[in-house]
Motif scaffolding. Structure first.
Motif, short mmCIF file in Angstrom:
data_model
loop_
_atom_site.label_atom_id
_atom_site.label_comp_id
_atom_site.label_asym_id
_atom_site.label_seq_id
_atom_site.Cartn_x
_atom_site.Cartn_y
_atom_site.Cartn_z
N THR A 299 29.27 13.17 -18.52
CA THR A 299 30.20 12.14 -18.23
C THR A 299 30.01 11.02 -17.67
OG1 THR A 299 31.13 12.72 -16.08
CG2 THR A 299 31.74 14.56 -18.00
N GLY A 300 30.97 9.92 -17.50
CA GLY A 300 30.31 8.57 -16.72
C GLY A 300 29.90 8.93 -15.34
N LEU A 301 30.20 10.26 -14.76
CA LEU A 301 29.77 10.26 -13.48
C LEU A 301 28.69 11.40 -13.03
CD1 LEU A 301 33.44 9.86 -12.20
CD2 LEU A 301 31.51 8.38 -11.27
N PHE A 302 28.45 12.10 -14.16
CA PHE A 302 27.47 13.34 -13.85
C PHE A 302 26.87 13.72 -15.02
CE2 PHE A 302 31.58 15.89 -14.35
CZ PHE A 302 31.03 16.55 -15.10
N VAL A 303 25.67 14.41 -14.84
CA VAL A 303 25.06 15.04 -15.95
C VAL A 303 24.88 16.36 -15.59
CG1 VAL A 303 22.95 15.02 -17.38
CG2 VAL A 303 23.85 13.00 -16.58
N THR A 304 25.20 17.42 -16.55
CA THR A 304 24.99 19.05 -16.33
C THR A 304 23.93 19.13 -17.39
OG1 THR A 304 27.29 19.11 -15.71
CG2 THR A 304 26.03 21.13 -16.35
N VAL A 305 22.88 20.23 -16.67
CA VAL A 305 21.94 20.67 -17.70
C VAL A 305 21.93 22.21 -17.27
CG1 VAL A 305 20.13 18.61 -17.24
CG2 VAL A 305 20.11 20.31 -15.53
N GLN A 306 21.58 22.75 -18.62
CA GLN A 306 21.35 24.33 -18.39
C GLN A 306 20.01 24.52 -18.85
OE1 GLN A 306 23.98 26.23 -21.55
NE2 GLN A 306 24.47 27.95 -20.04
N ILE A 307 19.52 25.37 -18.09
CA ILE A 307 18.07 25.89 -17.90
C ILE A 307 17.89 27.19 -17.59
CG2 ILE A 307 16.90 23.41 -17.68
CD1 ILE A 307 16.57 23.98 -14.96
#
Length: 363
Positions: A299-307
């Motif tokens: 989003t404009g305020l965070f990045v989520t990664v799935q690892i």
């Protein structure tokens, strides 16, 4: 004799576990032995370059809150609707809405987006409603089973988005049987054209907004509920006259008026989002197992990664003073935005060292 209503509420509270949240920096300081000033806290998704607080007259702190100040007018102009109630952060509305629903309709069947901000699920369940977590892809086929649907758009932490046409259709289906569509738009200020707020809010549509994320003013505890007149009146009675402190009202009004800052902030946040996406893609691409599923969303305020081993990576970053949010059930990490070049360099260096160490272990 015990009050049966109180006893039932106490039992539900004992059975419903309170959610964990990001922003627990002092706990990380104690756990890892790194001084507070050496940490980069990326765990909350709050704008690290928020609206600048101006000088405020001491008299403002000496007055009780007044509901006929300029806050409601500033909010109506910013959000495009006067069908609103100011609240002490959207959290106050999240807490009160399940109680209002209980008063109006009794126990309801409530679908809550998952993964999502767990305070929604917690308060609906705490107030005796039948709550079921729903993945985004389940909603279309399962909506007929529910009286209320609670969404976050864009979703925290998954960054899943729902388009306006889909939301309008779901609202119509729910409202036709007296149901509610509740949408938490805490992260939507970077793309306000996607909001479901309407000049005249229809029955069954409830939208929550807050100054905590985009404006970077989480400590003010100022938010808004948009809904029809009945819900607004019930909420106003529930929270009373002085829900928001006078200094918070004064500062929130001026932040909502500051259109120049808002435009600059959206430009900076989009540039920073793109930079963080590139940094994470480059840092994580060589990890064993790489990115799984959707892998990376923002989003404009965070990045989520799935690892594959999110917990280990979060631990290795914390060892270097980088605090991110770990979501155990989904093996995911949420990264907020660094606020300056020093923090960007610290994050880049820490990612390089953490992923290199993890790769050596797994080889």
């Amino acid at each position: 004799m015990d009050n049966p209503d109180f006893s039932a509420q106490a039992l539900r509270q004992a059975q419903v576990q309170m959610p964990e949240h990001g922003g627990r920096l002092r706990r990380a300081v104690a756990e890892y032995g790194i001084p507070l000033e050496r940490w980069v806290d990326l765990s909350t998704g709050i704008n690290p370059c928020g609206w600048t607080i101006p000088l405020i007259d001491n008299q403002t702190f000496m007055r009780l809150p007044e509901n006929d100040d300029e806050l409601e007018a500033a909010a109506a102009e910013y959000y495009g609707s006067s069908d609103l109630v100011p609240v002490a952060g959207s959290q106050e509305a999240i807490r009160e809405l399940p109680r209002i629903r209980q008063q109006l309709f009794g126990e309801s069947r409530v679908g809550v987006i998952a993964p999502g901000y767990e305070e929604h699920r917690y308060h609906w369940q705490l107030n005796g409603h039948q709550v079921e977590r729903l993945a985004a892809e389940q909603i279309e086929t399962e909506l007929h089973r529910f009286d209320c649907l609670v969404l976050i758009n864009p979703c925290n932490p998954s960054a899943v988005r729902f388009d306006q046409a889909t939301l309008a259709r779901w609202h119509q289906q729910l409202a036709a049987r007296g149901g509610w569509l509740v949408i938490d738009e805490a992260f939507l200020d970077t793309e306000p054209q996607q909001s479901m707020i309407q000049p005249q809010m229809p029955s069954g549509l409830i939208v929550l907004r807050s100054l905590g994320k985009f404006f970077g003013l989480a400590g003010l505890r100022v938010g808004f509920l948009f809904a029809d007149a009945e819900i607004r009146q019930m909420l106003s009675r529930a929270i009373g006259h002085w829900s928001i402190a006078t200094p918070s009202r004064w500062l929130a009004t001026r932040a909502l008026w500051d259109t120049s800052w808002q435009q600059e902030a959206r430009t900076w946040l989009e540039s920073s989002r793109q930079r963080l996406v590139r940094l994470l893609e480059e840092a994580l691409e060589d990890l064993p197992g790489s990115l799984q599923g959707r892998g990376l969303a923002s989003t404009g305020l965070f990045v989520t990664v799935q690892i594959d081993d999110a917990a280990e990576l979060a631990h290795r970053l914390a060892q270097q003073g980088i605090l991110v949010r770990y979501f155990e059930p989904y093996s995911s990490l949420r990264f907020g935005l660094p606020g300056n070049e020093h923090e960007w360099r610290h994050l880049a260096r820490s990612l390089t060292e953490a992923t290199a160490a993890e790769s050596q272990i797994q080889v």
